[in-house]
Design a protein around this motif. Sequence first.
Motif, PDB file in Angstrom:
ATOM      1  N   ASP A   7      24.772  -8.230 -69.642  1.00  0.00           N
ATOM      2  CA  ASP A   7      25.104  -8.254 -68.035  1.00  0.00           C
ATOM      3  C   ASP A   7      24.200  -9.383 -67.669  1.00  0.00           C
ATOM      4  OD1 ASP A   7      25.224  -7.893 -65.430  1.00  0.00           O
ATOM      5  OD2 ASP A   7      24.191  -5.927 -65.275  1.00  0.00           O
ATOM      6  N   GLU A 149      32.666  -6.545 -65.384  1.00  0.00           N
ATOM      7  CA  GLU A 149      31.559  -5.633 -64.974  1.00  0.00           C
ATOM      8  C   GLU A 149      32.146  -4.083 -64.705  1.00  0.00           C
ATOM      9  OE1 GLU A 149      29.405  -7.874 -61.974  1.00  0.00           O
ATOM     10  OE2 GLU A 149      28.896  -9.385 -63.673  1.00  0.00           O
ATOM     11  N   ASP A 172      29.817  -1.050 -56.747  1.00  0.00           N
ATOM     12  CA  ASP A 172      28.547  -2.012 -57.532  1.00  0.00           C
ATOM     13  C   ASP A 172      27.862  -2.835 -56.459  1.00  0.00           C
ATOM     14  OD1 ASP A 172      26.882  -3.562 -58.849  1.00  0.00           O
ATOM     15  OD2 ASP A 172      28.373  -4.250 -60.218  1.00  0.00           O
TER      16      ASP A 172
HETATM   17 MG    MG Z   1      25.511  -6.781 -61.298  1.00  0.00          MG
END
Ligand code: MG
Length: 541
Positions: A7, A149, A172
């Motif tokens: 990530d 993501e 998010d």
């Molecule tokens: Mg992030």
Amino acid sequence: MSTYGIDLGTTYSCIARLDSNGNPEVIRNNEDDSNTVASVVFFENESNVIVGQAAKENVETDGDRVVQFVKREIGKREARTYEFDGKTYTPVEISALILTRLKNLVEDQGGTIEDVVITVPAYFGLEERSATKQAGELAGLHVLSLINEPTAAALSYCARQFQEDRTILVYDLGGGTFDVTVLKMSMTQNNSGRDVQKITVLATDGDDRLGGKDWDDKLYNHILRACCDDNGLTPEEVEAETRQDIRSKVEEAKRKLSKKQTAKVRIDVNGSRTEIAIKRADFEQMTSDLVARTMNFVDATLEKVPAEAIDTVLLVGGSTYMPMIINAVEEKFPGKVQQHDPDQAVAKGAAIYASMLVEEVDSLSAQGEETSGDAPHAEQLTSKFTVEDQTPRSFGPGVVDMNGAKHKYVLENFIKIGEKMPAVFTKTYYPLEDNQELVRLRAFENISTDDTLIPSVDEDGNPQATDPAHKVKLLGELIVNLPPNTSRDTPIKVTFKVDASGVHVEAVNTKTDETFETFLRTESDIDVERSAVHQLRISSD
Ligand code: MG
Ligand code: ADP
């Protein structure tokens, strides 16, 4: 296992793999005693470049030698560069330094790292994606694939709680960005006829200038004011060292307030020690407008996918540790909210996806061999999913709509966000006028799923400074030259093709069979005299 998920975040990055039981685990950053690495690079001097928390600690004192939020620059048309000690760094090179640090975490702990999957925001266009991949390669990694993501977060969630068809909203909130994405999980059959779950993006929106940092800034101002009040100072009288002291304590205080009702910070105000106590209730009050901003995006998304259709809401990103966020989302979606390691979920999902891809390759090379009875758990887990390569945005040409009293310049979304790649679409248009000499066919990308858009572009098809609602971006222009005496009824067949390598635009003059495919991408190439006459029209006859 040398396959990892990464990530690469705006403010924090994280790397994960599957352990020997097939469960995702994060590689610890022992130096910073953390599961993540701050995405901050400090160019201390020619020979010393530092990535992580130690770099972050120089933001106030040595800000001009620190690079942060580079993810906002990667793959941008007019990307900025950074200069240190006579060397120039591109956003791709800075990102590669962060990736190298993550790679070193693995190697320092005796691991080897080869294949990786790197995550990108769902709204990233194709240029941002290819730049991210480049950064990985520059760091010496073999990038198997990128994955969105929210899709990664959903994978890591579904790996623990498997359920058939369902619709998930991923909220998010990270350090610098806010993204809301709706995903659909549905059963389908893969190439070998096995039932697998397919993940599709239904809608995505957000703000790449809204995140934990805004909460930090509010707290910083609050503490600065309190320091002034306690010491009878005006903000201008506060020394730089004091400001640095406040800055370096703000994030920690914010994190404390996620656990406790009160956080105390001790600040050295111009030489005299001051203790400030911050109450969670006060912090929540001073930041309520920020929470509301994120919920406005959620509401806008719910206009595309109704709230009743959402089965689960996943909280992702470090900032969702804040109780005010959990409460606000819970209030809107009672009983549907889930949160599991929000700052690691994306990396863990990427690790699951990476091993899925490797497993696919392995099973292809095994050519139908029976798998042994004691196949690892990872295989059982990952074979349940399939992630289609999907178009990250919607794409289409800008054309003139002749219907109605007034001619309108519209974008026709040929290919919509979330379609399977490669995606191809063809439609026939006509020159706007008789004897038109050429057509400037403009291609746009945006995040709308509507068939047509009347965007904030001027009559020549130039997107206006920003189109916050649909994030319309001009990708480039195809010049279609027309022979003399071309009538306005000449059909011009326009084709858009979107695949992982980019957008391909083609136009065919069906009278002459002439094909045009030279797509001009850069602003300077297409910055020639524009005219509304050089357009194609949607047939109104
Ligand atoms: Mg992030
Ligand atoms: P990114 O934005 O890079 O994706 P993250 O998802 O890790 O990064 O989010 C980082 C943000 O989360 C930072 O602003 C950080 O201060 C915040 N954060 C992390 N832990 C907490 C916590 N316990 N309470 C409040 N905020 C937190």
